[in-house]
Design an enzyme around this catalytic site. Structure first.
Site, PDB file in Angstrom:
ATOM      1  N   LYS A  38       0.849  -1.205   0.000  1.00 35.74           N
ATOM      2  CA  LYS A  38       0.000   0.000   0.000  1.00 35.74           C
ATOM      3  C   LYS A  38       0.880   1.248   0.000  1.00 35.74           C
ATOM      4  CE  LYS A  38      -0.100  -0.479   4.993  1.00 35.74           C
ATOM      5  NZ  LYS A  38      -0.805  -1.069   6.135  1.00 35.74           N
ATOM      6  N   ARG A 130     -10.202  -0.281  15.261  1.00 32.87           N
ATOM      7  CA  ARG A 130      -9.982   0.675  14.187  1.00 32.87           C
ATOM      8  C   ARG A 130     -10.825   0.286  12.975  1.00 32.87           C
ATOM      9  NH1 ARG A 130      -4.138   1.035  11.257  1.00 32.87           N
ATOM     10  NH2 ARG A 130      -4.919  -0.974  10.524  1.00 32.87           N
ATOM     11  N   TYR A 244      16.244  30.282   7.705  1.00 27.86           N
ATOM     12  CA  TYR A 244      15.038  30.945   8.197  1.00 27.86           C
ATOM     13  C   TYR A 244      15.052  31.072   9.706  1.00 27.86           C
ATOM     14  CZ  TYR A 244      12.578  30.676   3.708  1.00 27.86           C
ATOM     15  OH  TYR A 244      12.183  30.837   2.413  1.00 27.86           O
ATOM     16  N   MET A 292      12.016  24.576   2.201  1.00 29.54           N
ATOM     17  CA  MET A 292      11.226  23.773   1.266  1.00 29.54           C
ATOM     18  C   MET A 292      12.106  23.000   0.289  1.00 29.54           C
ATOM     19  SD  MET A 292       8.248  25.018  -1.351  1.00 29.54           S
ATOM     20  CE  MET A 292       7.272  25.820  -0.093  1.00 29.54           C
TER      21      MET A 292
END
Ligand SMILES: *Cc1c(COP(=O)(O)O)cnc(C)c1O
Length: 344
Positions: A38, A130, A244, A292
């Site tokens: 998956k 679940r 940053y 990023m």
């Protein structure tokens, strides 16, 4: 010129032979193993992984949904693929036109599939609370052609009583329901011992190099590695900030290498001031915040490093998980789409 192609600045190398070897290892320990593929085989490429594992002898594949199943329809025989999320109205027509097996999770799913008279799997919920059928009366399953009757462990990576409770619950429920095969263990569950093996196991993360129990550390081979380009090298003066929000200030004049990798590639901000890369055997710590598209490395140890070089990012799943606070599952499934993917 249309035939001139741009080239990526970060490479993701996926070792299909290591995946095959890991499957053989887990297949040997558990007696028989399928493969959870998956989420694009945990980011490793479901088509490539399914093909390699089918050639290695794997015959049972688990995807989450019908879109993932569809991507594999010409790769392995459809009736060897189980769809874990089960059936719903929107996918019924598609499912009837194909041979994939839904994993039926609820009375509504069972009712939807019963009249179709085609093979299916069934998920029993033995305590994860679940997804799956709970506290069932076994007549619910009458008339179904059940291949794999399964349940899923909540805490197999820990030594806790919940594991014993789940195996007992599954055994009791499964003894009243007719199926060809029973299945309980994921990667970690395989290492809990024979009681957990049943007819087939369903490893995922450890096929892709994940070490989710200490017993796996010596027997699971690493699968993914990341390399990225040096875009610029500079000397930053003592006391000056990097990146940053100036989360790092250079204690000395510092050689800094700026690298073409960032959180858009799945290298998330948890690696800020914590991650590392390697160049010619030297360790280059990540300093400042992950951006990023960029990270900055302290290249004090790499005197020869220059623009255009490639560094290897430290992405050992165990240590990278501890460093970043991300799970090994997140480290793999979060890998982005900008990499040049290389299969070896
Ligand atoms: C994802 C999944 C697995 C594989 O689990 P790992 O921890 O990755 O080995 C097995 N069974 C089910 C139902 C799953 O959802």
């Amino acid at each position: 010129m249309d035939d001139v192609r741009p080239s990526a600045m970060a490479k993701l190398t996926i070792d299909l032979r290591a995946i095959a070897k890991n499957w053989q290892t887990l297949n040997g320990i558990s007696g028989a193993a399928g493969a959870a593929i998956k989420a694009n085989a945990y980011g490793c490429g479901a088509r490539e992984v399914a093909k390699a594992l089918f050639e290695t002898g794997c015959r049972d594949f688990f995807v989450a949904n019908w879109v993932e199943a569809d991507a594999l329809k010409d790769v392995v025989p459809q009736n060897h693929i189980s769809v874990l999320n089960g059936i719903d109205e929107q996918n019924l027509e598609y499912a009837m036109a194909h041979a994939f097996k839904p994993v039926l999770n609820s009375p509504a799913q069972i009712a939807m599939w019963r009249d179709i008279n085609a093979p299916c799997d069934v998920m029993l919920d033995s305590g994860i609370n679940r997804l799956g059928q709970t506290g069932c009366d076994s007549t619910l399953f009458d008339g179904l052609d059940i291949d794999i009757l399964m349940s899923h462990l909540a805490s197999a990576d820990e030594d806790v009583k919940q594991n014993h409770n789940q195996v007992a619950c599954f055994k009791a429920a499964a003894s009243t329901i007719a199926s060809r095969r029973k299945s309980l263990a994921n990667s970690a569950g395989i290492m809990l011992g024979k009681d957990y093996h049943f007819d087939i196991s369903r490893p995922g993360i450890s096929l892709y190099g994940g070490v989710v129990r200490p017993e796996l550390s010596d027997i699971i081979a690493p699968v993914v590695s990341i390399h990225a380009r040096v875009l610029q090298v500079r000397i930053v003066a003592k006391g000056a900030p990097v990146g940053y929000n100036a989360t790092y200030k250079c204690p000395n004049d510092t050689r800094i290498a700026t690298i073409a990798l960032g959180y858009a590639d799945g290298y998330l901000r948890g690696f800020s001031n914590k991650g590392a890369a390697k160049f010619n055997g030297k360790i280059l710590p990540v300093i400042g915040r992950v951006s990023m598209d960029l990270i900055t490395l302290d290249a004090a140890q790499a005197l020869s490093i220059q623009e255009g070089d490639w560094v290897q990012i430290d992405y050992d799943l165990c240590s990278a998980s501890q460093t970043s606070g991300l799970s090994q599952y997140e480290l793999l499934t979060g890998l982005g789409h900008r990499f040049a993917r290389q299969y070896v």
